[in-house]
Design an enzyme around this catalytic site. Structure first.
Site, PDB file in Angstrom:
ATOM      1  N   GLU A  37     -11.782  14.695  14.151  1.00 27.02           N
ATOM      2  CA  GLU A  37     -12.056  14.299  15.525  1.00 27.02           C
ATOM      3  C   GLU A  37     -12.298  12.788  15.637  1.00 27.02           C
ATOM      4  OE1 GLU A  37     -11.946  15.950  18.449  1.00 27.02           O
ATOM      5  OE2 GLU A  37     -12.535  14.058  19.378  1.00 27.02           O
ATOM      6  N   THR A  79      -7.232  15.980  21.969  1.00 27.04           N
ATOM      7  CA  THR A  79      -7.030  16.821  20.782  1.00 27.04           C
ATOM      8  C   THR A  79      -5.820  17.738  20.956  1.00 27.04           C
ATOM      9  OG1 THR A  79      -9.434  16.928  20.529  1.00 27.04           O
ATOM     10  CG2 THR A  79      -8.148  18.379  19.118  1.00 27.04           C
ATOM     11  N   HIS A 195     -17.486  13.468  17.858  1.00 26.77           N
ATOM     12  CA  HIS A 195     -16.958  13.418  19.228  1.00 26.77           C
ATOM     13  C   HIS A 195     -17.882  12.566  20.089  1.00 26.77           C
ATOM     14  CE1 HIS A 195     -15.569  14.635  23.187  1.00 26.77           C
ATOM     15  NE2 HIS A 195     -14.521  15.219  22.610  1.00 26.77           N
ATOM     16  N   ASP A 254      -7.302  12.668  15.053  1.00 21.04           N
ATOM     17  CA  ASP A 254      -6.559  13.224  16.198  1.00 21.04           C
ATOM     18  C   ASP A 254      -6.254  12.179  17.266  1.00 21.04           C
ATOM     19  OD1 ASP A 254      -9.189  13.131  17.216  1.00 21.04           O
ATOM     20  OD2 ASP A 254      -9.086  15.118  18.145  1.00 21.04           O
ATOM     21  N   HIS A 255      -7.151  11.215  17.440  1.00 21.15           N
ATOM     22  CA  HIS A 255      -6.975  10.155  18.453  1.00 21.15           C
ATOM     23  C   HIS A 255      -8.134   9.187  18.298  1.00 21.15           C
ATOM     24  CE1 HIS A 255     -10.120  12.245  20.587  1.00 21.15           C
ATOM     25  NE2 HIS A 255      -9.415  13.360  20.497  1.00 21.15           N
TER      26      HIS A 255
HETATM   27  C1  GP9 Z   1     -12.818  20.442  22.008  1.00 17.80           C
HETATM   28  C2  GP9 Z   1     -12.413  19.439  21.000  1.00 17.80           C
HETATM   29  C3  GP9 Z   1     -12.586  18.045  21.503  1.00 17.80           C
HETATM   30  O1  GP9 Z   1     -12.514  21.740  21.651  1.00 17.80           O
HETATM   31  O2  GP9 Z   1     -11.122  19.678  20.568  1.00 17.80           O
HETATM   32  O3  GP9 Z   1     -11.692  17.777  22.505  1.00 17.80           O
HETATM   33  P1  GP9 Z   1     -11.218  16.320  22.906  1.00 17.80           P
HETATM   34  O4  GP9 Z   1     -12.172  15.837  23.967  1.00 17.80           O
HETATM   35  O5  GP9 Z   1     -11.257  15.444  21.720  1.00 17.80           O
HETATM   36  O6  GP9 Z   1      -9.868  16.533  23.411  1.00 17.80           O
HETATM   37 MN    MN Z   2     -10.335  15.202  19.855  1.00 19.61          MN
END
Ligand code: GP9
Ligand code: MN
Length: 402
Positions: A37, A79, A195, A254-255
């Site tokens: 994440e 994500t 996150h 992921d980003h």
């Molecule tokens: C939520 C997680 C985070 O299930 O994948 O989401 P994001 O905000 O990074 O898209």
């Molecule tokens: Mn994410």
């Protein structure tokens, strides 16, 4: 629609699928994808207050293929956009998430390709609610066999923070669930602790916070460090259970986690002089492919998340020339082919096109827009075709849906 699919097939035919001696080196192995994440590439081999932010990953890359110039290509679907690119090698949409907007389309997914070429079982593991990003529906459509979501985990106040279960207990419980899967399997483990706004209990803080003017940036250091510890323990647990040797691991950010408005503070922490092209640099995410027993190599070709799937399939010995997709094998990708962003920007080995301005990549010098124009045409063509495929549900004419 015949015209549309002909155009797409013509485009795909123009992509060549060069082979290398790495083709098939991981054939038949279990595949473990780890979606990290909000993990940006600058954390790798970086010290803050004299301590490494990612000591485990820094060791792991010495025995892995480490791609250090891969760019975040996600848009609003965050994500879910990264998952979409890895599962389909198509571009995300410019607005919203494909997971939410087109969950009924036909896709030639990674999950299907692996089932057809090796009888793989596919599952996703994630500590959030099954309906978040419409995963439950979209996963079924993509051909996942199982989605282990929040309801499959023991989640308590003590083992949670921010969005849900913390990465260490998440991985501990995930390994138990992984044991129930038939082999070979594809397991996608999606972390959560790192996150925004990067909250963490004091006992989980294994490194001092950063000391910039922005607490978001300062806290980010601690949650990335925690995630690194969780991944270290995951690898140890898999080794202890005999689940490590016969597996290929793909770890990727992921980003971005630090949004544009905090980038001045970020450049302060990194000791960078702030310039407009730092933004593109900060949008790099680490991609690490680890095959036990293989040596380490750092590969600096520019690429994007859309290229992860063809690279993985190459190592698994699965030919992709007939799969309609926009990714390129990173082992053979041409350095001047643009890495395309959903806002119309791009980067390659020489140029950056960002917010309507063409830059020389190395120096940041502003160039005449005509210099970037040929690459912009590719950007326009690829995004246009990908959108046509998604909005026209065109893969239903070219692939079999089970
Ligand atoms: C939520 C997680 C985070 O299930 O994948 O989401 P994001 O905000 O990074 O898209
Ligand atoms: Mn994410």
């Amino acid at each position: 629609t015949h015209v549309d699919t002909a155009k797409i097939e013509e485009y795909m035919a123009s992509k060549k699928d060069d082979t290398t001696d790495l083709f098939g080196i991981a054939k038949g192995k279990n595949v473990v994808l780890i979606s990290m994440e909000s993990t940006q590439n600058f954390v790798i081999n970086r010290k803050v207050n004299d301590r490494e932010i990612t000591p485990f990953l820094n060791d792991l890359i010495k025995e892995s293929f480490y791609f250090n110039q891969i760019y975040d290509q996600t848009a609003q679907g965050k994500t879910s956009d990264s998952e979409f690119m890895i599962d389909t090698s198509l571009y995300p949409l410019s607005g919203g998430s494909v997971f939410v907007r087109r969950p009924g389309n036909t896709f030639t997914s990674l999950q299907r390709l692996l089932r057809e070429n090796g009888q793989y079982y596919s599952a996703s593991f994630h500590g959030n609610d099954a309906s978040f990003w419409n995963r439950e529906k979209m996963y079924e459509n993509l051909g996942y066999d199982r989605f282990f979501s929040k309801q499959d985990y023991v989640v308590t106040d003590e083992n949670s923070v921010n969005y849900g279960i913390k990465d260490i207990p998440f991985f501990e419980q995930s390994v138990e669930l992984m044991k129930t899967m038939p082999e070979p399997y594809l397991a996608k483990l999606i972390t959560l602790t790192n996150h925004f706004p990067f909250l963490l209990d004091e006992t989980d803080q294994l490194i001092a916070m950063g000391n910039t003017d922005e607490d978001v940036v300062n806290r980010y250091v601690t949650t990335v460090r925690y995630q690194d510890e969780a991944i270290k323990r995951l690898f140890q647990t898999l080794k202890d259970h005999g689940m490590y040797e016969d597996t290929i691991f793909v770890l990727y950010g992921d980003h971005y986690g630090i949004s544009k408005k905090y980038e001045v503070a970020l450049s302060q922490m990194l000791g960078d002089e702030y310039s407009p092209i730092n933004h593109i640099q900060y949008r790099q995410v680490p991609v690490i492919i680890h095959i036990p027993g293989e040596g380490g190599k750092t590969i600096s070709v520019p690429g994007g998340e859309i290229d992860i799937r063809p690279t993985l399939l190459h190592l698994l010995g699965i030919k992709t020339e007939h799969a309609i997709s926009f990714g390129h094998n990173l082992f053979t990708r041409s350095p001047n082919h643009p890495v395309i962003f959903r806002d119309g920007g791009f980067v390659n080995d020489t140029y950056i096109f960002q917010d309507g301005v063409c830059y020389r990549k190395g120096s940041g010098e502003q160039l005449n827009n005509a210099t970037c124009e040929p690459y912009r045409q590719t950007v326009y063509d690829e995004l246009g075709l990908s959108d046509e495929i998604i909005f026209g549900d065109l893969l239903r004419f070219t692939s079999t849906k089970d």
